[in-house]
Motif scaffolding. Structure first.
Motif, PDB file in Angstrom:
ATOM      1  N   LEU A   1       0.836  -1.193   0.000  1.00  0.00           N
ATOM      2  CA  LEU A   1       0.000   0.000   0.000  1.00  0.00           C
ATOM      3  C   LEU A   1       0.878   1.252   0.000  1.00  0.00           C
ATOM      4  N   ARG A   2       0.406   2.297  -0.664  1.00  0.00           N
ATOM      5  CA  ARG A   2       1.136   3.559  -0.752  1.00  0.00           C
ATOM      6  C   ARG A   2       0.649   4.501   0.345  1.00  0.00           C
ATOM      7  N   PHE A   3       1.579   4.989   1.163  1.00  0.00           N
ATOM      8  CA  PHE A   3       1.273   5.866   2.294  1.00  0.00           C
ATOM      9  C   PHE A   3       1.914   7.226   2.028  1.00  0.00           C
ATOM     10  N   ALA A   4       1.079   8.246   1.783  1.00  0.00           N
ATOM     11  CA  ALA A   4       1.559   9.591   1.464  1.00  0.00           C
ATOM     12  C   ALA A   4       1.286  10.542   2.621  1.00  0.00           C
ATOM     13  N   TYR A   5       2.243  11.425   2.897  1.00  0.00           N
ATOM     14  CA  TYR A   5       2.064  12.426   3.951  1.00  0.00           C
ATOM     15  C   TYR A   5       2.893  13.653   3.596  1.00  0.00           C
ATOM     16  N   GLY A   6       2.319  14.821   3.892  1.00  0.00           N
ATOM     17  CA  GLY A   6       2.959  16.072   3.502  1.00  0.00           C
ATOM     18  C   GLY A   6       3.953  16.578   4.523  1.00  0.00           C
ATOM     19  N   HIS A   7       4.734  15.694   5.076  1.00  0.00           N
ATOM     20  CA  HIS A   7       5.774  16.040   6.046  1.00  0.00           C
ATOM     21  C   HIS A   7       7.119  15.575   5.489  1.00  0.00           C
ATOM     22  N   PRO A   8       8.165  16.322   5.781  1.00  0.00           N
ATOM     23  CA  PRO A   8       9.459  16.005   5.169  1.00  0.00           C
ATOM     24  C   PRO A   8      10.137  14.797   5.798  1.00  0.00           C
ATOM     25  N   PRO A   9      11.097  14.214   5.084  1.00  0.00           N
ATOM     26  CA  PRO A   9      11.894  13.124   5.659  1.00  0.00           C
ATOM     27  C   PRO A   9      12.564  13.573   6.955  1.00  0.00           C
ATOM     28  N   GLY A  10      12.574  12.678   7.932  1.00  0.00           N
ATOM     29  CA  GLY A  10      13.188  12.981   9.218  1.00  0.00           C
ATOM     30  C   GLY A  10      12.259  13.634  10.224  1.00  0.00           C
ATOM     31  N   SER A  11      11.072  14.077   9.772  1.00  0.00           N
ATOM     32  CA  SER A  11      10.098  14.676  10.693  1.00  0.00           C
ATOM     33  C   SER A  11       9.479  13.588  11.561  1.00  0.00           C
ATOM     34  N   TYR A  12       8.754  14.001  12.577  1.00  0.00           N
ATOM     35  CA  TYR A  12       8.103  13.028  13.459  1.00  0.00           C
ATOM     36  C   TYR A  12       7.126  12.158  12.678  1.00  0.00           C
ATOM     37  N   PHE A  13       6.404  12.766  11.731  1.00  0.00           N
ATOM     38  CA  PHE A  13       5.460  11.971  10.948  1.00  0.00           C
ATOM     39  C   PHE A  13       6.191  10.959  10.071  1.00  0.00           C
ATOM     40  N   ASP A  14       7.332  11.341   9.557  1.00  0.00           N
ATOM     41  CA  ASP A  14       8.105  10.405   8.755  1.00  0.00           C
ATOM     42  C   ASP A  14       8.600   9.243   9.616  1.00  0.00           C
ATOM     43  N   ILE A  15       9.080   9.555  10.795  1.00  0.00           N
ATOM     44  CA  ILE A  15       9.511   8.494  11.722  1.00  0.00           C
ATOM     45  C   ILE A  15       8.338   7.587  12.057  1.00  0.00           C
ATOM     46  N   GLY A  16       7.180   8.199  12.363  1.00  0.00           N
ATOM     47  CA  GLY A  16       5.999   7.413  12.687  1.00  0.00           C
ATOM     48  C   GLY A  16       5.528   6.572  11.512  1.00  0.00           C
ATOM     49  N   ALA A  17       5.637   7.110  10.299  1.00  0.00           N
ATOM     50  CA  ALA A  17       5.222   6.361   9.119  1.00  0.00           C
ATOM     51  C   ALA A  17       6.056   5.107   8.933  1.00  0.00           C
ATOM     52  N   ASN A  18       7.335   5.214   9.209  1.00  0.00           N
ATOM     53  CA  ASN A  18       8.196   4.035   9.087  1.00  0.00           C
ATOM     54  C   ASN A  18       7.934   3.023  10.201  1.00  0.00           C
ATOM     55  N   VAL A  19       7.596   3.514  11.394  1.00  0.00           N
ATOM     56  CA  VAL A  19       7.159   2.618  12.463  1.00  0.00           C
ATOM     57  C   VAL A  19       5.886   1.894  12.034  1.00  0.00           C
TER      58      VAL A  19
ATOM     59  N   ALA B   1      -1.997   2.260  15.619  1.00  0.00           N
ATOM     60  CA  ALA B   1      -1.919   2.533  17.060  1.00  0.00           C
ATOM     61  C   ALA B   1      -0.468   2.702  17.497  1.00  0.00           C
ATOM     62  N   ARG B   2       0.399   1.821  17.014  1.00  0.00           N
ATOM     63  CA  ARG B   2       1.814   1.906  17.406  1.00  0.00           C
ATOM     64  C   ARG B   2       2.449   3.184  16.879  1.00  0.00           C
ATOM     65  N   ALA B   3       2.151   3.528  15.631  1.00  0.00           N
ATOM     66  CA  ALA B   3       2.740   4.721  15.030  1.00  0.00           C
ATOM     67  C   ALA B   3       2.195   6.001  15.651  1.00  0.00           C
ATOM     68  N   ALA B   4       0.881   6.036  15.917  1.00  0.00           N
ATOM     69  CA  ALA B   4       0.290   7.222  16.541  1.00  0.00           C
ATOM     70  C   ALA B   4       0.892   7.458  17.916  1.00  0.00           C
ATOM     71  N   ALA B   5       1.077   6.390  18.666  1.00  0.00           N
ATOM     72  CA  ALA B   5       1.695   6.512  19.981  1.00  0.00           C
ATOM     73  C   ALA B   5       3.124   7.021  19.858  1.00  0.00           C
ATOM     74  N   GLU B   6       3.847   6.513  18.868  1.00  0.00           N
ATOM     75  CA  GLU B   6       5.225   6.957  18.645  1.00  0.00           C
ATOM     76  C   GLU B   6       5.281   8.453  18.371  1.00  0.00           C
ATOM     77  N   ILE B   7       4.402   8.932  17.498  1.00  0.00           N
ATOM     78  CA  ILE B   7       4.427  10.347  17.138  1.00  0.00           C
ATOM     79  C   ILE B   7       4.018  11.229  18.316  1.00  0.00           C
ATOM     80  N   SER B   8       2.925  10.876  18.991  1.00  0.00           N
ATOM     81  CA  SER B   8       2.474  11.687  20.126  1.00  0.00           C
ATOM     82  C   SER B   8       3.547  11.784  21.206  1.00  0.00           C
ATOM     83  N   MET B   9       4.211  10.682  21.498  1.00  0.00           N
ATOM     84  CA  MET B   9       5.265  10.708  22.521  1.00  0.00           C
ATOM     85  C   MET B   9       6.498  11.458  22.020  1.00  0.00           C
ATOM     86  N   LYS B  10       6.773  11.398  20.720  1.00  0.00           N
ATOM     87  CA  LYS B  10       7.897  12.162  20.187  1.00  0.00           C
ATOM     88  C   LYS B  10       7.645  13.657  20.312  1.00  0.00           C
TER      89      LYS B  10
END
Length: 383
Positions: A27-45, A272-281
């Protein structure tokens, strides 16, 4: 009702019987946040958690700030250009009014007795996820109308004033140009005699560098996620408040419908795991930035809002709840605003108790699963 934590045996049997030889779906997951941002980290999680929870049957390919930008995400998910997207609903006020009303109700945190600044984003992100899934059929109808399915929300820290010069006293805000991302922050700015300016998330850096705006009303970690750390010199915390809750992994409805129950469960667990990762970051990132400022490792200086500004903000919030409800009723036809505010107050109170002892992303992810997602009927949800 089928429960997410009761599906493993049944979903496993279906998989063995019908899909054991299938190739892994990507599946393709797109987000308007740059590489290295919290959302990018969460997306990889998220991608890794989905792969693990599906036994390798389902994979996610991430597209940071490439396939879709923030303003393109709603249409991009609806059209199927992306299977999954990080959706910022306030950018689409007419499409998601019930969801946005719930988010803007975050001003109630300024009225909560004994609630510190710490963990407010974690608290509100969890409370709003619970509300959308369990209390807000209107939210889910507006998602369905845009051909997408909600999974889990993730949240910023409280919004602050991030400026190119100090804005600490109430008088400092007069005529200051404030970048806002929702009607609450617009009304607050006007009440403080500042001038609200609408600028998309992907254009904030340019607007600040060119002097189009004096301050960005934003969570402090996002100042650095969006590359504005070299421009912001003064950060005032404690006002205006408000939490931004993003739908971390909004799924195209046709994509969701085509997934087996096992794969749907894998997506929810991964979200759930990724959302938790981002919120805590966000929470931990704010504390780290405070410490870096104290040591002189970043340019920005932190200020506590002056009593004049704190008092004006509290007075504003005490009356703005009714204004918020009336605004959404008159502008978008949301007829049950009072019920939304009451439900969010109840969810916030409930989640204050749930969060006792939570200190890691793993702790928070387990709470999402235990307290919210375990009751999702995967056979009917999002259909």
């Amino acid at each position: 009702m089928k429960k997410i934590n009761r599906l493993a045996a049944m979903a496993g049997a279906v998989w063995l019987a019908g899909t054991a030889m299938a190739n892994a779906e990507t599946l393709r997951f797109a987000y308007g946040h740059p590489p290295g941002s919290y959302f990018d980290i969460g997306a990889n999680v998220f991608a890794e958690a989905v792969r693990e929870n599906s036994g390798g049957e389902l994979k996610v390919r991430t597209f940071p700030l490439s396939l879709l930008n923030l303003m393109e995400t709603s249409d991009g998910i609806a059209s199927g250009l992306a299977d999954i997207g990080a959706l910022m609903t306030t950018l689409f006020p007419r499409e998601y009014p019930h969801t946005n009303l719930a988010m803007e109700t975050a001003m109630i945190l300024l009225q909560e007795e004994g609630l510190s600044q710490d963990m407010q984003g974690v608290l509100y992100g969890a409370a709003m996820t619970d509300f959308i899934i369990n209390d807000c059929p209107d939210c889910n109808r507006e998602f369905a109308a845009r051909n997408n399915v909600f999974t889990v929300g993730t949240a910023s820290t409280p919004y602050s004033l991030n400026c190119t010069e100090p804005h600490v006293e109430l008088s400092d805000l007069k005529n200051a140009r404030m970048r806002i991302s929702g009607s609450y922050w617009a009304r607050w700015s006007e009440a403080m005699e500042a001038a609200p300016v609408t600028v998309s998330g992907n254009e904030m850096l340019e607007a600040l560098s060119q002097g189009v705006i004096d301050c960005v009303i934003l969570s402090v970690p996002d100042v650095y996620n969006f590359g504005m750390g070299d421009l912001v010199t003064d950060i005032t915390t404690g006002v205006p408040g408000g939490i931004y809750v993003a739908s971390l992994a909004q799924v195209n409805r046709a994509t969701w419908a085509g997934l087996s129950l096992k794969k749907r469960e894998a997506l929810l667990r991964g979200a759930a795991r990724a959302a938790a990762e981002i919120s805590m970051k966000y929470e931990n990132g704010l504390q780290e930035l405070r410490e870096k400022s104290r040591k002189g490792e970043i340019k920005a200086r932190f200020h506590d809002a002056a009593p004049s500004l704190v008092e004006a903000t509290r007075t504003f919030v005490d009356t703005d709840i009714d204004t918020l409800v009336a605004y959404y009723r008159e502008t978008f036809g949301v007829a049950n605003g009072e019920e939304t505010v009451a439900a969010m107050r109840a969810r916030v109170s409930e989640w204050r108790g749930h969060l006792d002892g939570v200190s890691t992303a793993d702790d928070l992810a387990q709470l999402y699963l235990d307290e919210i997602l375990s009751d999702v009927d995967l056979a009917t949800y999002g259909q």
